[in-house]
Write an enzyme that holds these catalytic residues in place. Sequence first.
Site, PDB file in Angstrom:
ATOM      1  N   VAL A   1      62.141  26.381  43.541  1.00 25.86           N
ATOM      2  CA  VAL A   1      62.604  27.729  43.163  1.00 25.86           C
ATOM      3  C   VAL A   1      63.672  27.707  42.069  1.00 25.86           C
ATOM      4  O   VAL A   1      63.968  28.740  41.476  1.00 25.86           O
ATOM      5  CB  VAL A   1      63.145  28.531  44.379  1.00 25.86           C
TER       6      VAL A   1
ATOM      7  N   TYR B   1      78.422  25.696  48.586  1.00 27.72           N
ATOM      8  CA  TYR B   1      77.558  26.536  49.422  1.00 27.72           C
ATOM      9  C   TYR B   1      78.155  27.941  49.570  1.00 27.72           C
ATOM     10  O   TYR B   1      77.472  28.955  49.384  1.00 27.72           O
ATOM     11  CB  TYR B   1      77.391  25.875  50.796  1.00 27.72           C
TER      12      TYR B   1
END
Length: 268
Positions: A67, A166
């Site tokens: 992706v 993250y």
Amino acid sequence: MNAFTLKGQPSLVTGANSGIGYAVAKALAAAGAPVVVNYVADPPSAERVVDEIRTAGGEAMAIRADVSREDEVQAMFRKMFDAYGTIHILVNNAGLQRDARFVDMTLHDWEFVLSVNLTGQFLCAREAAREFLRRGVIPEVSCAAGKILCMSSVHEVIPWAGHVNYAASKGGVMLLMKSLAQELAPHRIRVNSLCPGAIRTPINTAAWSTPEALSGLLTLIPYGRIGEPEDIGRAAVWLASDASDYVNGTSLFIDGGMTLFPGFSTNG
Ligand code: NAD
């Protein structure tokens, strides 16, 4: 019409060969959606998901794409349109962690996480939005021209030491989602986020796989249990369906209360 049905609404779930994506793909298929099971590695695991969906009476196909790569994402959407004609539901689920103390974090750790967790969501959302705009609303199928579900995290609002790449990626997803929702709403396109707390999947095995780790984790969860991928699957069906037609630009926390500041439950 049953407001929860996803019949006739081709759906794409990224990173659907594992964990939350796997449960979401199965739940959407059970609600009637033909589902593309995207994966980047381990083709047999993607084929197993497809087989399970078909065995249960659903429709599914696996398509490989990274992706974070524009060319691969565009090729994936072309294959999906060849097979199913269009897309109604995108679940931007693919994500990963590369944890390190901040001072030890390499530029590669930083860029790798941002490229999958944030740029990957941008690339897939853009292809889906282009198709939603081209096709418009088909009232017999859904009130909306399309729905995008962004897999965010409680860490779009909870800072996370040792995981700054993250947390930054999920904070980015929050405003990607809200800005997209604002821009696309006049076209009857809904964009929302699912924000899981601690869910039992391979991404966080260390947090739940020993009794000590699990009991430490449970101190952060007022509801007293770890989440299961199916908890997210059920929420995804609702958020993708006409049952939530007036919900747009929202982060739905599915976290057993992790975002309720549990440290204050005994007076702080
Ligand atoms: P997982 O590791 O089981 O699944 C992640 C999936 O993403 C895998 O299928 C992986 O192959 C795929 N993926 C990784 N890089 C990719 C790429 N470049 N292209 C395509 N696919 C790629 O973990 P999970 O817990 O199921 O995570 C799914 C999502 O949920 C992630 O976005 C994660 O950040 C989010 N999330 C998980 C938790 C949790 O507690 N498990 C909590 C909050 C948010």
